[in-house]
Design a protein around this motif. Structure first.
Motif, PDB file in Angstrom:
ATOM      1  N   LEU A  70     -87.698 -63.072 -11.108  1.00  0.00           N
ATOM      2  CA  LEU A  70     -87.670 -64.121 -12.104  1.00  0.00           C
ATOM      3  C   LEU A  70     -89.094 -64.145 -12.992  1.00  0.00           C
ATOM      4  N   ASP A  71     -90.093 -63.983 -12.229  1.00  0.00           N
ATOM      5  CA  ASP A  71     -91.484 -64.154 -12.791  1.00  0.00           C
ATOM      6  C   ASP A  71     -91.868 -62.876 -13.514  1.00  0.00           C
ATOM      7  N   THR A  72     -91.637 -61.763 -12.880  1.00  0.00           N
ATOM      8  CA  THR A  72     -92.080 -60.546 -13.882  1.00  0.00           C
ATOM      9  C   THR A  72     -90.804 -59.740 -14.588  1.00  0.00           C
ATOM     10  N   GLY A  73     -89.713 -60.102 -14.497  1.00  0.00           N
ATOM     11  CA  GLY A  73     -88.662 -59.339 -15.122  1.00  0.00           C
ATOM     12  C   GLY A  73     -88.556 -58.008 -14.590  1.00  0.00           C
ATOM     13  N   LYS A  74     -88.584 -57.705 -13.334  1.00  0.00           N
ATOM     14  CA  LYS A  74     -88.621 -56.282 -12.933  1.00  0.00           C
ATOM     15  C   LYS A  74     -87.227 -56.313 -12.091  1.00  0.00           C
ATOM     16  N   GLN A  75     -86.555 -55.303 -12.411  1.00  0.00           N
ATOM     17  CA  GLN A  75     -85.294 -55.202 -11.678  1.00  0.00           C
ATOM     18  C   GLN A  75     -85.379 -54.693 -10.323  1.00  0.00           C
ATOM     19  N   VAL A  76     -84.881 -55.589  -9.576  1.00  0.00           N
ATOM     20  CA  VAL A  76     -84.913 -55.052  -8.220  1.00  0.00           C
ATOM     21  C   VAL A  76     -83.709 -54.296  -7.575  1.00  0.00           C
ATOM     22  N   HIS A  77     -82.562 -55.029  -7.970  1.00  0.00           N
ATOM     23  CA  HIS A  77     -81.312 -54.052  -7.653  1.00  0.00           C
ATOM     24  C   HIS A  77     -80.311 -54.212  -8.579  1.00  0.00           C
ATOM     25  N   GLU A  78     -79.400 -53.040  -8.663  1.00  0.00           N
ATOM     26  CA  GLU A  78     -78.356 -52.964  -9.577  1.00  0.00           C
ATOM     27  C   GLU A  78     -77.015 -52.710  -8.544  1.00  0.00           C
ATOM     28  N   LEU A  79     -76.550 -53.780  -8.282  1.00  0.00           N
ATOM     29  CA  LEU A  79     -75.436 -53.580  -7.255  1.00  0.00           C
ATOM     30  C   LEU A  79     -74.081 -53.183  -8.104  1.00  0.00           C
ATOM     31  N   GLU A  80     -73.677 -51.974  -7.751  1.00  0.00           N
ATOM     32  CA  GLU A  80     -72.562 -51.357  -8.337  1.00  0.00           C
ATOM     33  C   GLU A  80     -71.416 -51.861  -8.055  1.00  0.00           C
ATOM     34  N   GLY A  81     -70.637 -52.248  -9.026  1.00  0.00           N
ATOM     35  CA  GLY A  81     -69.093 -52.987  -8.920  1.00  0.00           C
ATOM     36  C   GLY A  81     -67.941 -52.120  -8.542  1.00  0.00           C
ATOM     37  N   ASP A  82     -66.728 -52.664  -8.601  1.00  0.00           N
ATOM     38  CA  ASP A  82     -65.881 -51.884  -8.288  1.00  0.00           C
ATOM     39  C   ASP A  82     -64.712 -51.409  -9.691  1.00  0.00           C
ATOM     40  N   THR A  83     -65.377 -51.301 -10.696  1.00  0.00           N
ATOM     41  CA  THR A  83     -64.847 -51.219 -12.077  1.00  0.00           C
ATOM     42  C   THR A  83     -64.015 -52.334 -12.729  1.00  0.00           C
ATOM     43  N   GLU A  84     -64.056 -53.514 -12.115  1.00  0.00           N
ATOM     44  CA  GLU A  84     -63.390 -54.555 -12.518  1.00  0.00           C
ATOM     45  C   GLU A  84     -64.467 -55.803 -12.726  1.00  0.00           C
ATOM     46  N   ILE A  85     -64.229 -56.418 -13.588  1.00  0.00           N
ATOM     47  CA  ILE A  85     -64.958 -57.516 -14.098  1.00  0.00           C
ATOM     48  C   ILE A  85     -65.126 -58.550 -12.914  1.00  0.00           C
ATOM     49  N   VAL A  86     -66.540 -59.099 -12.648  1.00  0.00           N
ATOM     50  CA  VAL A  86     -66.927 -59.741 -11.707  1.00  0.00           C
ATOM     51  C   VAL A  86     -66.711 -61.388 -12.176  1.00  0.00           C
ATOM     52  N   THR A  87     -65.941 -61.986 -11.323  1.00  0.00           N
ATOM     53  CA  THR A  87     -65.385 -63.563 -11.844  1.00  0.00           C
ATOM     54  C   THR A  87     -66.384 -64.556 -11.345  1.00  0.00           C
ATOM     55  N   THR A  88     -66.873 -64.442 -10.245  1.00  0.00           N
ATOM     56  CA  THR A  88     -68.041 -65.479  -9.733  1.00  0.00           C
ATOM     57  C   THR A  88     -68.749 -64.816  -8.392  1.00  0.00           C
ATOM     58  N   MET A  89     -69.772 -65.591  -8.278  1.00  0.00           N
ATOM     59  CA  MET A  89     -70.580 -65.008  -7.100  1.00  0.00           C
ATOM     60  C   MET A  89     -71.337 -66.279  -6.551  1.00  0.00           C
ATOM     61  N   GLY A  90     -71.885 -66.020  -5.339  1.00  0.00           N
ATOM     62  CA  GLY A  90     -72.700 -67.118  -4.619  1.00  0.00           C
ATOM     63  C   GLY A  90     -73.857 -66.432  -3.809  1.00  0.00           C
ATOM     64  N   VAL A  91     -74.919 -67.373  -3.625  1.00  0.00           N
ATOM     65  CA  VAL A  91     -75.737 -66.869  -2.774  1.00  0.00           C
ATOM     66  C   VAL A  91     -76.168 -67.745  -1.628  1.00  0.00           C
ATOM     67  N   LYS A  92     -76.309 -67.057  -0.265  1.00  0.00           N
ATOM     68  CA  LYS A  92     -76.620 -67.997   0.846  1.00  0.00           C
ATOM     69  C   LYS A  92     -77.993 -68.610   0.564  1.00  0.00           C
ATOM     70  N   PRO A  93     -78.026 -70.008   0.566  1.00  0.00           N
ATOM     71  CA  PRO A  93     -79.260 -70.667   0.764  1.00  0.00           C
ATOM     72  C   PRO A  93     -80.332 -70.213   1.273  1.00  0.00           C
ATOM     73  N   ASP A  94     -80.265 -69.212   2.450  1.00  0.00           N
ATOM     74  CA  ASP A  94     -81.369 -68.593   2.932  1.00  0.00           C
ATOM     75  C   ASP A  94     -81.722 -67.318   2.234  1.00  0.00           C
TER      76      ASP A  94
END
Length: 798
Positions: free
Chosen positions: A51-75
């Motif tokens: 968030l601070d630097t704008g540097k890309q950390v990961h590109e998580l490759e999808g399964d050719t279908e649009i991502v509908t939603t997502m969530g991150v564990k609080p930890d």
């Protein structure tokens, strides 16, 4: 080498050192609880950015279908994503790897929420069901059915040691589920449209629900009672509570300390804060000028007391609660087509970009932070900057050109970028604009109405910039028969040139606006024109795939550069006017040497049209941008490459001297290794011959020296592969075959088939030797056996 002489060194080598790319194309956005990562969806992929630097950390490759939603564990350890493929995927955020995939529902998952303990994820689907999953173990713990439509909102809630889930759907109902008894304990009905947001108050007693029916309902969810309905007067997409904060209360007044405050976002495009008890509006953010965006979601970043508004035009706008909802940062998710760019600031630290939108985007080149400048109410087509980079002018489809004062050192966002005036007068889109070069005294605009206008800027007050300032147009001329694509002003401010779709470029007198000359010769429209910084010539680029240089004395074409395979959209001078850089619809950027007419370098890192070029003042960087939404920074590495080449030559000379010394001293180990590293097979052949012919009497070694036999036995796989390749080549010549086969004999005698099969090209090398072995090689059987064993071992491995 001085900067001046470096500038005059012809540029032949560039490398792409940085890019500004799209990270968000709509959908869910997450900011982790520690405010470290921004997680966005880019088509079917997921991008994790610092968030601070704008540097890309990961590109998580999808399964050719649009991502509908997502969530991150609080930890922050795992990300859960769902796509239209109906699969749920668990990602390790440390490594960026997918660790589990399983099918979750019979229809796409629309919403999800993860509980505070980072154990469970609840998924709401278009199949009207809600499922709860154990994230680490990957099994379903609950399957909750009862809604009569698509699940549109979901929220975990822990109260008195028990876990509950609140859910909303397009059946307009809100339901409360007890996870202990796996049953629905309340159906709350009042909304008349789809429920878009749910949240619980700090004490856990009240539930708010926001809907597209433009109201927020406050529920006592245990008593199953509607306590209040507050009209919000806009279609809502999100609601949520802020935490009670003493520090904020000190800035906003006591009502902040005692009140339960909730936020809303929707089609007004504004974040609004409301008091839960009274339903009164406490604070709304200041509207962005001429903005037409709506808010699709709001992310509350508790750690930094920031609200991030996710807009429908794919931007993420950050508003500080401590600064009373002032915009403090913006992240551009998607650039669309980048149609024009220019460096800004004294040291070219920022880059202005026009990107198929009404907002001018100003990027910090280092951090890639972006400021959005609101003012136009239609797409910006062209821009230009003053010589010192403190004034920018933008031309738009809204028939105006706007002036912007730039003060990048000012910490106050309102003062850093300030509207400094609007030029009104054209009757069609303004497609080209150019500022005076020597001082900020005038500007020229060209429009789809085929006229050019001269605007007097002498009374522009840069110290006290005012958006209400209206420059006067001193003359207007019908300039071309078709759209005007480009305008540029000569370095001496006496002339300006225009280029048009009518296939011509024209030279004009600045003071009088009179036509001085016309340049005819292009077979398609002229897209760009630029004056040379040193000579009386003009460069033009055209849809006919060429770049031409014209004499400004007699308007004849002096040179034509051919090499692009499609329209050439931009051109600029480099290296004190000795070179050109061009960009085309073929996705290529080319650097040309004018004297020789040759293409010195082709820069290829775009996948679509390259619309825009900018050259940094010191010419160390060229920036290109285009229809693929990518901004490429190309670094001039000509000097560096020349120095590296010189260094390599010096090192080679030293090594060759060392090789001669080793051979003189009969230090065969170092001589063989050095000859292999220098890739000098002829020297190596001579060395083996020297050893073979100087064999001492009674020596029973294979090569003529026990030391050399030992060296061949201990060679690394890489060197062994290299040497076998040389032996194969030597063996094709009868003069050298005796030495070749002696060396081969030594290798076969000291290496097993298992060792040889480790060499990637072993099979080809041994097979390549077989046809030539019957001439001198007394142990041909060994070689055939080795070849057979290698064949067998390779097939066994498969």
């Amino acid at each position: 080498m001085s900067e001046e002489s470096q500038k005059l060194l012809l540029k032949t080598s560039f490398k792409s050192v940085k890019t500004i790319e799209s990270i968000y194309t709509g959908g869910k956005v997450i900011i982790t609880e520690d405010a470290k990562y921004l997680i966005t969806t880019l088509n079917e992929d997921i991008i994790v950015t610092e968030l601070d630097t704008g540097k890309q950390v990961h590109e998580l490759e999808g399964d050719t279908e649009i991502v509908t939603t997502m969530g991150v564990k609080p930890d922050g350890k795992h990300l859960v994503s769902a796509s239209r493929s109906l699969f749920l995927r668990i990602w390790d955020l440390t490594t960026g790897e997918s660790i589990r995939t399983f099918k979750a529902h019979e229809a796409p998952i629309i919403v999800m929420d993860i509980d505070a303990s980072s154990t469970l994820v609840a998924t709401g689907s278009a199949d009207a069901s809600i499922k709860v999953w154990d994230i680490d173990k990957g099994f379903c713990t609950h399957n909750l059915k009862g809604h009569g439509g698509v699940i549109s909102a979901i929220k975990f809630h822990k109260y008195n040691g028990k876990w509950y889930i609140a859910s909303g759907a397009d059946d307009c109902q809100v339901r409360i589920w007890d996870l202990q008894t796996r049953s629905c304990i309340a159906v709350l009905q009042s909304h008349v449209s789809v429920v878009r947001g749910l949240d619980f108050s700090a004490d856990g007693k009240f539930l708010i629900s926001g809907s597209r029916d433009k109201v927020v309902n406050v529920w006592d969810w245990q008593a199953k009672e509607l306590r209040a309905t507050y009209p919000i007067f806009e279609t809502l997409e999100t609601v949520g509570f802020l935490e009670k904060n003493v520090k904020l209360a000190g800035k906003f007044g006591k009502n902040w300390q005692d009140a339960d405050i909730f936020y809303t976002g929707g089609d007004s495009g504004l974040i609004k804060l409301w008091d839960l008890k009274s339903g009164k509006l406490i604070k709304a953010q200041e509207p962005e000028k001429n903005s037409k965006h709506t808010i699709s979601d709001i992310v509350y970043i508790q750690k930094t007391e920031t609200l991030a508004a996710i807009t429908n035009d794919q931007n993420i706008l950050m508003y500080s609660l401590e600064q009373k909802l002032e915009r403090t940062k913006q992240i551009v998710g998607y650039n669309d087509e980048v149609v024009d760019i220019a460096y800004l600031g004294d040291n070219d630290t920022h880059l202005a970009a026009a990107t198929n939108s009404a907002q001018l985007r100003v990027y910090n080149v280092e951090t890639q932070d972006c400021d959005l400048l609101y003012g136009h109410d239609d797409m910006i087509i062209s821009l230009d900057r003053s010589k010192d980079g403190t004034l920018v002018v933008t031309a738009s489809k809204d028939k105006t050109a706007r002036l912007w004062k730039i003060d990048l050192d000012n910490s106050d966002h309102q003062e850093r970028f300030k509207g400094a005036g609007v030029c009104i007068g054209h009757t069609e889109s303004v497609g080209a604009v150019a500022l005076s070069q020597k001082s900020i005294s005038f500007m020229i605009t060209g429009s789809q109405d085929r006229t050019i206008k001269y605007w007097n800027l002498r009374d522009l007050d840069m110290d006290d910039a005012d958006e209400e300032y209206r420059p006067k147009s001193l003359y207007t001329h019908q300039a071309h028969e078709k759209d005007i694509n480009t305008i540029c002003v000569a370095p001496n401010d006496k002339f300006f040139a225009t280029g048009s779709q009518d296939k011509t470029a024209k030279l004009w007198n600045v003071d009088s606006g009179e036509l001085v000359g016309t340049m005819k010769g292009h077979k398609r429209g002229v897209w760009c024109a630029q004056f040379s910084p040193v000579d009386q010539v003009l460069a033009t680029s055209s849809g006919d795939k060429t770049v031409k240089i014209w004499s400004l004395k007699d308007f004849t074409c002096l040179k034509t550069f051919e090499g692009h395979t499609n329209s050439v959209l931009r051109v600029d001078f480099l290296t004190a006017g000795m070179q050109l850089v061009s960009a085309g619809s073929d996705g290529l950027v080319k650097v040309w040497t004018i004297k020789t007419n040759e293409c010195a370098s082709t820069l290829d890192n775009h996948t679509q049209k390259v619309w825009a070029l900018a050259v940094r003042k010191d010419e160390k960087y060229i920036v290109s941008a285009g229809a693929d939404s990518v901004v490429n920074f190309w670094q001039d590495v000509t000097l560096q490459e020349q120095e590296d080449e010189l260094k390599e030559k010096e090192e080679l000379l030293i090594k060759e001297q060392e090789l001669q010394n080793f051979m003189r001293k009969k230090d065969y180990l170092n001589a063989i290794l050095l000859a292999l590293s220098l890739e000098q097979p002829f020297r190596l052949l001579g060395l083996f011959r020297q050893v073979f012919e100087a064999r001492p009497e009674g020596d029973d070694s294979i090569t003529g020296s026990g030391n050399v036999d030992k060296i061949l036995a201990e060679l690394s796989l890489e060197n062994l592969e290299k040497l076998l390749g040389y032996i194969r080549d030597w063996n094709t010549n009868a003069k050298h075959s005796d030495i070749a086969q002696t060396a081969l004999h030594a290798i076969l005698a000291s290496h097993t088939s298992e060792e040889l099969v480790e060499i990637p090209t072993a099979k080809e090398l041994i097979d390549g030797l077989l046809p030539y072995t019957d001439r001198h090689y007394q142990r041909i059987d060994d070689l055939i056996t080795q070849s057979f064993i290698i064949d067998y071992t390779l097939s066994a491995q498969k």
